[in-house]
Design a protein around this motif. Structure first.
Motif, PDB file in Angstrom:
ATOM      1  N   THR A   1       8.680   2.090  -8.107  1.00 61.54           N
ATOM      2  CA  THR A   1       9.752   3.027  -7.772  1.00 61.54           C
ATOM      3  C   THR A   1       9.637   3.490  -6.325  1.00 61.54           C
ATOM      4  O   THR A   1      10.628   3.567  -5.590  1.00 61.54           O
ATOM      5  CB  THR A   1       9.701   4.244  -8.713  1.00 61.54           C
ATOM      6  OG1 THR A   1       9.876   3.800 -10.059  1.00 61.54           O
ATOM      7  CG2 THR A   1      10.804   5.240  -8.373  1.00 61.54           C
ATOM      8  N   LEU A   2       8.408   3.781  -5.896  1.00 64.17           N
ATOM      9  CA  LEU A   2       8.180   4.232  -4.529  1.00 64.17           C
ATOM     10  C   LEU A   2       8.544   3.137  -3.526  1.00 64.17           C
ATOM     11  O   LEU A   2       9.187   3.392  -2.508  1.00 64.17           O
ATOM     12  CB  LEU A   2       6.721   4.642  -4.372  1.00 64.17           C
ATOM     13  CG  LEU A   2       6.299   5.375  -3.093  1.00 64.17           C
ATOM     14  CD1 LEU A   2       5.107   6.279  -3.370  1.00 64.17           C
ATOM     15  CD2 LEU A   2       5.951   4.392  -1.983  1.00 64.17           C
ATOM     16  N   LEU A   3       8.129   1.923  -3.815  1.00 60.78           N
ATOM     17  CA  LEU A   3       8.421   0.793  -2.932  1.00 60.78           C
ATOM     18  C   LEU A   3       9.921   0.517  -2.864  1.00 60.78           C
ATOM     19  O   LEU A   3      10.451   0.158  -1.814  1.00 60.78           O
ATOM     20  CB  LEU A   3       7.670  -0.445  -3.415  1.00 60.78           C
ATOM     21  CG  LEU A   3       6.163  -0.437  -3.136  1.00 60.78           C
ATOM     22  CD1 LEU A   3       5.422  -1.335  -4.114  1.00 60.78           C
ATOM     23  CD2 LEU A   3       5.892  -0.873  -1.704  1.00 60.78           C
ATOM     24  N   PRO A  54       5.310   0.980   3.300  1.00 62.49           N
ATOM     25  CA  PRO A  54       4.345   0.692   2.243  1.00 62.49           C
ATOM     26  C   PRO A  54       4.057  -0.796   2.095  1.00 62.49           C
ATOM     27  O   PRO A  54       3.314  -1.210   1.214  1.00 62.49           O
ATOM     28  CB  PRO A  54       5.044   1.230   0.989  1.00 62.49           C
ATOM     29  CG  PRO A  54       6.500   0.994   1.271  1.00 62.49           C
ATOM     30  CD  PRO A  54       6.666   1.220   2.762  1.00 62.49           C
ATOM     31  N   ILE A  55       4.662  -1.607   2.966  1.00 66.71           N
ATOM     32  CA  ILE A  55       4.447  -3.057   2.908  1.00 66.71           C
ATOM     33  C   ILE A  55       4.180  -3.590   4.308  1.00 66.71           C
ATOM     34  O   ILE A  55       4.772  -3.128   5.286  1.00 66.71           O
ATOM     35  CB  ILE A  55       5.670  -3.783   2.287  1.00 66.71           C
ATOM     36  CG1 ILE A  55       5.459  -5.318   2.289  1.00 66.71           C
ATOM     37  CG2 ILE A  55       6.957  -3.412   3.017  1.00 66.71           C
ATOM     38  CD1 ILE A  55       6.537  -6.094   1.565  1.00 66.71           C
ATOM     39  N   TYR A  56       3.273  -4.555   4.381  1.00 64.98           N
ATOM     40  CA  TYR A  56       3.028  -5.254   5.642  1.00 64.98           C
ATOM     41  C   TYR A  56       2.987  -6.740   5.337  1.00 64.98           C
ATOM     42  O   TYR A  56       2.238  -7.189   4.464  1.00 64.98           O
ATOM     43  CB  TYR A  56       1.716  -4.816   6.286  1.00 64.98           C
ATOM     44  CG  TYR A  56       1.505  -5.441   7.646  1.00 64.98           C
ATOM     45  CD1 TYR A  56       2.204  -4.970   8.751  1.00 64.98           C
ATOM     46  CD2 TYR A  56       0.644  -6.515   7.821  1.00 64.98           C
ATOM     47  CE1 TYR A  56       2.040  -5.551  10.003  1.00 64.98           C
ATOM     48  CE2 TYR A  56       0.471  -7.098   9.071  1.00 64.98           C
ATOM     49  CZ  TYR A  56       1.164  -6.613  10.149  1.00 64.98           C
ATOM     50  OH  TYR A  56       1.011  -7.205  11.386  1.00 64.98           O
ATOM     51  N   CYS A  57       3.813  -7.489   6.043  1.00 63.57           N
ATOM     52  CA  CYS A  57       3.907  -8.930   5.813  1.00 63.57           C
ATOM     53  C   CYS A  57       3.468  -9.673   7.065  1.00 63.57           C
ATOM     54  O   CYS A  57       4.037  -9.477   8.142  1.00 63.57           O
ATOM     55  CB  CYS A  57       5.344  -9.306   5.445  1.00 63.57           C
ATOM     56  SG  CYS A  57       5.558 -11.041   5.020  1.00 63.57           S
ATOM     57  N   ALA A  95       0.101  -6.044 -10.276  1.00 66.69           N
ATOM     58  CA  ALA A  95      -0.443  -5.745  -8.951  1.00 66.69           C
ATOM     59  C   ALA A  95      -0.030  -4.350  -8.497  1.00 66.69           C
ATOM     60  O   ALA A  95      -0.708  -3.740  -7.662  1.00 66.69           O
ATOM     61  CB  ALA A  95       0.029  -6.785  -7.936  1.00 66.69           C
ATOM     62  N   ILE A  96       1.089  -3.859  -9.017  1.00 67.04           N
ATOM     63  CA  ILE A  96       1.544  -2.500  -8.754  1.00 67.04           C
ATOM     64  C   ILE A  96       1.973  -1.854 -10.064  1.00 67.04           C
ATOM     65  O   ILE A  96       2.361  -2.535 -11.006  1.00 67.04           O
ATOM     66  CB  ILE A  96       2.709  -2.454  -7.741  1.00 67.04           C
ATOM     67  CG1 ILE A  96       3.887  -3.318  -8.223  1.00 67.04           C
ATOM     68  CG2 ILE A  96       2.250  -2.879  -6.364  1.00 67.04           C
ATOM     69  CD1 ILE A  96       5.128  -3.201  -7.351  1.00 67.04           C
ATOM     70  N   SER A 110       0.842  -1.196   0.000  1.00 68.29           N
ATOM     71  CA  SER A 110       0.000   0.000   0.000  1.00 68.29           C
ATOM     72  C   SER A 110       0.877   1.245   0.000  1.00 68.29           C
ATOM     73  O   SER A 110       0.984   1.957   1.011  1.00 68.29           O
ATOM     74  CB  SER A 110      -0.916  -0.011   1.229  1.00 68.29           C
ATOM     75  OG  SER A 110      -1.764   1.109   1.216  1.00 68.29           O
ATOM     76  N   PRO A 111       1.525   1.537  -1.121  1.00 67.75           N
ATOM     77  CA  PRO A 111       2.451   2.674  -1.168  1.00 67.75           C
ATOM     78  C   PRO A 111       1.777   4.026  -0.968  1.00 67.75           C
ATOM     79  O   PRO A 111       2.418   4.979  -0.515  1.00 67.75           O
ATOM     80  CB  PRO A 111       3.083   2.563  -2.564  1.00 67.75           C
ATOM     81  CG  PRO A 111       2.129   1.733  -3.349  1.00 67.75           C
ATOM     82  CD  PRO A 111       1.502   0.779  -2.381  1.00 67.75           C
TER      83      PRO A 111
END
Length: 212
Positions: free
Chosen positions: A195-197, A34-37, A188-189, A20-21
């Motif tokens: 680039t943001l991630l 921007p990531i949750y695992c 998916a992105i 979710s960037p």
């Protein structure tokens, strides 16, 4: 697809990993990401947990053929260590974050003998602190730590530095770079989100500070 790509795709498919960037998550540390695992979700999906157990068992056989005991880190590494030890027909132990304050005061549960060679299993590597502490606890009990394995790594520089300083080796089934490539290839992105991630991975703290 490689095993790293297959695992990354599985994590995305079951939403164990969320990207979710535009609306970042907040980690327990306060860091914006921007990531949750959440690899705990994998234990509820038989096909995926089997894929992971077999993949980690193969990784351990390749990298640590002398292993005698599979060790899970509390709490997230415990179920995966159990699955792997069953696949490999090896004894299993698990290591608490700290010794119990009652009973025998154990930090290690299960049976471990001095000199036995173990591999630690973790679900996720960020800074590596918890698995490194578990490895040190095992060595205090006389175990020989061959290395550590995990399902996924954020590939953060702090984690790399911590493992380098500790002297322990870490091998993972999949990683942040592979995940982003799979997410991008499957649409998916977007290119901008990719680039943001990637920029977050280069300096998570600076990225977090910039959006507060």
């Amino acid at each position: 697809m490689t095993i790293a790509e297959k695992v990354a795709q599985s994590l995305l498919d079951i939403q164990a990993v969320s990207l979710s960037p535009q609306e970042p998550f907040t980690w327990a540390s306060g860091l914006k990401s921007p990531i949750y695992c959440d690899n705990r979700i994998t234990i509820s999906v038989p096909d995926v947990r089997t894929q992971i157990a077999n993949g980690l068992a193969d990784l351990i056989k390749e990298k640590y053929p002398d292993v005698e005991v599979i060790a899970g880190t509390a709490t997230a590494g415990i179920p995966h260590a159990a699955f792997i030890s069953q696949v490999m027909n090896l004894p299993m132990i698990y290591i608490r974050g700290k010794a119990k304050d009652h009973g025998k005061g154990n930090q290690i549960e299960g049976r471990i003998q001095k000199g036995q060679k173990i591999v630690l299993v973790e679900d996720l590597i960020s800074t590596g602190g918890s698995v490194i502490e578990a490895a040190q606890a095992a060595e205090r009990e006389g175990a020989v730590v061959l290395g550590c394995v995990a399902i996924f790594s954020y590939e953060l520089q702090k984690g790399k530095d911590n493992f380098a300083a500790s002297g322990y080796r870490i091998d993972t089934l999949s990683n942040y770079t592979t995940l982003l490539n799979v997410a991008h290839d499957t649409k998916a992105i977007t290119e901008d989100e990719l680039t943001l991630l990637q920029s977050w991975s280069n300096d998570p703290q600076a990225w977090s500070d910039a959006i507060k």
